[in-house]
Motif scaffolding. Structure first.
Motif, mmCIF file in Angstrom:
data_model
loop_
_atom_site.group_PDB
_atom_site.id
_atom_site.type_symbol
_atom_site.label_atom_id
_atom_site.label_comp_id
_atom_site.label_asym_id
_atom_site.label_seq_id
_atom_site.Cartn_x
_atom_site.Cartn_y
_atom_site.Cartn_z
ATOM 1 N N GLY A 441 0.773 -1.236 0.000
ATOM 2 C CA GLY A 441 0.000 0.000 0.000
ATOM 3 C C GLY A 441 0.799 1.278 0.000
ATOM 4 N N ALA A 442 2.098 1.205 0.281
ATOM 5 C CA ALA A 442 2.910 2.429 0.316
ATOM 6 C C ALA A 442 3.183 2.902 -1.106
ATOM 7 N N THR A 443 2.952 4.169 -1.349
ATOM 8 C CA THR A 443 3.108 4.712 -2.695
ATOM 9 C C THR A 443 4.350 5.570 -2.865
ATOM 10 N N ASP A 444 4.878 6.127 -1.789
ATOM 11 C CA ASP A 444 5.890 7.178 -1.923
ATOM 12 C C ASP A 444 7.173 6.842 -1.176
ATOM 13 N N TYR A 445 7.819 5.763 -1.588
ATOM 14 C CA TYR A 445 9.174 5.466 -1.128
ATOM 15 C C TYR A 445 9.959 4.945 -2.322
ATOM 16 N N ASP A 446 11.275 5.091 -2.290
ATOM 17 C CA ASP A 446 12.051 4.758 -3.483
ATOM 18 C C ASP A 446 13.188 3.776 -3.250
ATOM 19 N N SER A 447 13.466 3.412 -1.990
ATOM 20 C CA SER A 447 14.599 2.512 -1.771
ATOM 21 C C SER A 447 14.471 1.823 -0.417
ATOM 22 N N TRP A 448 15.349 0.831 -0.252
ATOM 23 C CA TRP A 448 15.457 0.096 1.005
ATOM 24 C C TRP A 448 16.886 0.192 1.530
ATOM 25 N N GLY A 463 22.487 -0.899 14.551
ATOM 26 C CA GLY A 463 22.834 -1.807 13.475
ATOM 27 C C GLY A 463 23.956 -1.318 12.583
ATOM 28 N N ILE A 464 24.340 -2.217 11.686
ATOM 29 C CA ILE A 464 25.376 -1.939 10.688
ATOM 30 C C ILE A 464 24.722 -2.084 9.314
ATOM 31 N N MET A 465 24.858 -1.038 8.479
ATOM 32 C CA MET A 465 24.241 -1.107 7.152
ATOM 33 C C MET A 465 24.942 -2.158 6.303
ATOM 34 N N LEU A 466 24.134 -3.048 5.743
ATOM 35 C CA LEU A 466 24.655 -4.087 4.864
ATOM 36 C C LEU A 466 24.565 -3.692 3.388
ATOM 37 N N ALA A 467 23.464 -3.023 3.022
ATOM 38 C CA ALA A 467 23.271 -2.680 1.603
ATOM 39 C C ALA A 467 22.081 -1.752 1.472
ATOM 40 N N THR A 468 22.001 -1.096 0.343
ATOM 41 C CA THR A 468 20.800 -0.371 -0.060
ATOM 42 C C THR A 468 20.309 -0.965 -1.369
ATOM 43 N N GLN A 469 19.031 -0.851 -1.599
ATOM 44 C CA GLN A 469 18.433 -1.446 -2.789
ATOM 45 C C GLN A 469 17.330 -0.551 -3.307
ATOM 46 N N GLU A 470 17.368 -0.208 -4.589
ATOM 47 C CA GLU A 470 16.302 0.574 -5.193
ATOM 48 C C GLU A 470 14.993 -0.209 -5.167
ATOM 49 N N ARG A 471 13.926 0.491 -4.923
ATOM 50 C CA ARG A 471 12.618 -0.156 -4.978
ATOM 51 C C ARG A 471 12.368 -0.651 -6.393
ATOM 52 N N THR A 472 11.950 -1.896 -6.517
ATOM 53 C CA THR A 472 11.642 -2.487 -7.821
ATOM 54 C C THR A 472 10.278 -3.160 -7.738
ATOM 55 N N SER A 476 10.861 -5.953 -3.601
ATOM 56 C CA SER A 476 12.263 -5.786 -3.989
ATOM 57 C C SER A 476 13.082 -6.949 -3.447
ATOM 58 N N HIS A 477 14.215 -7.200 -4.104
ATOM 59 C CA HIS A 477 15.025 -8.378 -3.777
ATOM 60 C C HIS A 477 16.493 -8.009 -3.786
ATOM 61 N N ILE A 478 17.224 -8.572 -2.846
ATOM 62 C CA ILE A 478 18.676 -8.433 -2.835
ATOM 63 C C ILE A 478 19.270 -9.754 -2.372
ATOM 64 N N SER A 479 20.380 -10.143 -2.982
ATOM 65 C CA SER A 479 21.034 -11.409 -2.660
ATOM 66 C C SER A 479 22.371 -11.134 -1.966
ATOM 67 N N PHE A 480 22.625 -11.847 -0.881
ATOM 68 C CA PHE A 480 23.876 -11.714 -0.127
ATOM 69 C C PHE A 480 24.713 -12.980 -0.288
#
Length: 509
Positions: A441-448, A463-472, A476-480
């Motif tokens: 339902g969220a319409t106005d965000y662009d990344s994770w 925490g420690i930032m691991l990664a950022t990911q553009e909203r797709t 959205s998906h990211i592989s570690f």
């Protein structure tokens, strides 16, 4: 999202359906599945998309033609990706409206498949998807086909919030009438009689009621175009009217009655008919300039003044047993001084002639005559957007041959849900871990932004930032690879601003 030439859409639909036949789903349609939740919205197969498509979001409630099943109200973007899916109930007529100057979404849910009608309630949600009001109708004078009372009598066909923050809803009554003037009819035959009510939203108090049976002198069933059948029992009444739209006007309401090919302006004082626009050139109050329509849906009024009004409708030009021509979206300028009707639009796609036997909708996305137009083809599972010149700029097919959508719309919806985003962790092998994120339902965000944290009680600040990911799309998906952390959390962001965090979940089993 891959786009396909429209002529390939039917083939694409068959391919998509074949890939999902083994899935445990009630539709057998091509549908989305996700890792972060159990949503299963129908896929949209997109045709060629123009450069100037309106940026709004698409509102639909798709259902099966046997009316036994239906999907939750669903919002899509122009790429065909899901934006929001609501409660998994039998819903219809899902749209954005305005209440007290604020955007809301509304939908009907309840019992469908009752002689083409239904019994249910209307839900009004705010831009966080919290339910503000549930509208019900109690009128114990109404009779049902089975004689069994209902908790709420609101029909599927209409609910519309008025400019003065009330709501119009439709209903039906099963009663007897003298139909000797109807070919094949007789005395004391059972009929479906349409009604509508204007209701105070906070209290559910009825402010106005209109009953077609009280106005048979002005809207007689003898003018019905629907062939007579049934009528001998309460369980099988004849549907000679089939009212499917009601729109507020200055001195009353614009009422669309499908089986009379008629659109009637009825008074808000005594319910009498002030004028009638009909598709039959031998009836009605207007001199028609190259205008004809039949079996219509979704009649609306715009730019009303003392001397003119613009009326729009979806011209089905067909039923399950009749076919008068191609289905079109019609906009008509009415001159109320000279009582003439002239066409502004009669929209169709010359490369894709369509016939919609039931349902359908026609919407000006913004200012009538100066904006794009959105057309839902009802029982034909297609939606199209037209520009101001009547050119098709967007086409999408949904579901399979049994899919249909009563009305489809496009709105500039913006929302921030009151719930948290979702996160799912899946391990492919000892070294590869896939992480999926969504925020229904969220319409106005662009990344994770993804963080490792030491425990379920930690905060992102620890925490420690691991990664950022553009909203797709929706999910959205990211592989570690070869990442060894205990717990993980995802932040939905707009730019650098954190909007909301997902739950903290284990990264390793």
């Amino acid at each position: 999202m891959v786009r396909f030439p429209f002529l390939l859409l039917a083939v694409l639909s068959l391919v998509l359906r074949a890939t999902t036949e083994d899935a445990d789903t009630w539709t057998g349609w091509p549908f989305f599945t996700f890792h972060t939740g159990d949503w299963q919205p129908p896929r949209l197969a997109l045709g060629d998309v123009g450069d100037n498509v309106d940026p709004g979001r698409i509102f639909m409630s798709v259902r099966n033609s046997n009316e036994e099943v239906g999907t939750a109200p669903t919002i899509y973007d122009n790429n065909g990706d899901m934006v929001w899916q609501g409660p998994n109930e039998k819903t219809m007529n899902f749209k954005q409206q305005r209440l007290h100057g604020q955007d809301v979404i509304t939908f009907w849910d309840g019992e469908t498949g009752v002689l083409g009608y239904g019994y249910g309630s209307v839900h009004i949600l705010d831009t966080s998807y919290r339910e503000l009001y549930t509208i019900t109708l109690e009128d114990h004078d109404l009779v049902t086909p089975t004689g069994v009372p209902r908790e709420s009598y609101i029909d599927v066909h209409e609910h519309l919030i008025t400019p003065h923050n009330t709501i119009i809803v439709s209903a039906i009554n099963i009663t007897q009438a003298d139909l000797t003037a109807v070919p094949g009819g007789g005395k004391d035959m059972w009929v479906i009689v349409p009604l509508f009510y204007e209701i105070d939203i906070p209290t559910n108090q009825v402010l106005f009621k209109w009953d077609a049976q009280e106005h048979t002198d002005e809207i007689p069933l003898s003018k019905s175009k629907e062939s007579f059948w049934g009528g001998e029992t309460q369980a099988q009444p004849w549907d000679g009217y089939h009212m499917n739209s009601v729109h507020p006007m200055k001195d009353g309401y614009l009422v669309g009655i499908r089986f009379l090919w008629g659109v009637y302006y009825v008074s808000n004082k005594d319910g009498s008919v002030l004028w009638a626009l009909t598709g039959d050139e031998d009836e009605g109050d207007f001199e028609m300039d190259n205008i004809r329509f039949s079996w219509q849906h979704d009649a609306r009024a715009y730019h009303e003044s003392d001397t003119s009004v613009l009326v729009t409708l979806f011209n089905n030009a067909a039923t399950r047993s009749h076919e008068d021509g191609e289905s079109t979206a019609l906009a008509v300028n009415l001159d109320l001084e000279n009582m003439t009707a002239s066409p502004l639009y009669n929209l169709n796609d010359p490369t894709d002639p369509l016939i919609s036997r039931t349902q359908g909708s026609f919407q000006f996305i913004d200012e009538p005559g100066a904006s794009h137009m959105f057309v839902g083809y009802g029982s034909t599972p297609l939606i199209k957007e037209y520009d101001q010149d009547g050119n098709v700029v967007f086409t999408a097919q949904y579901g399979g041959r049994h899919a249909q959508c009563y009305r489809a719309f496009k709105f500039p919806w913006h929302a921030t849900p009151y719930w948290d985003p979702e996160i799912a962790v899946e391990h492919q092998d000892n070294s590869t871990t896939d992480v999926y994120m969504s925020w229904n339902g969220a319409t106005d965000y662009d990344s994770w932004a993804l963080y490792s944290v030491p425990s379920v009680n930690s905060s992102v600040e620890n925490g420690i930032m691991l990664a950022t990911q553009e909203r797709t799309g929706f999910e959205s998906h990211i592989s570690f690879q070869n990442v060894d952390v205990k717990y993980i959390v995802a932040d939905a962001r707009q730019g650098e601003q954190i909007l909301r965090s997902s739950p903290i979940v284990p990264f390793r089993p």
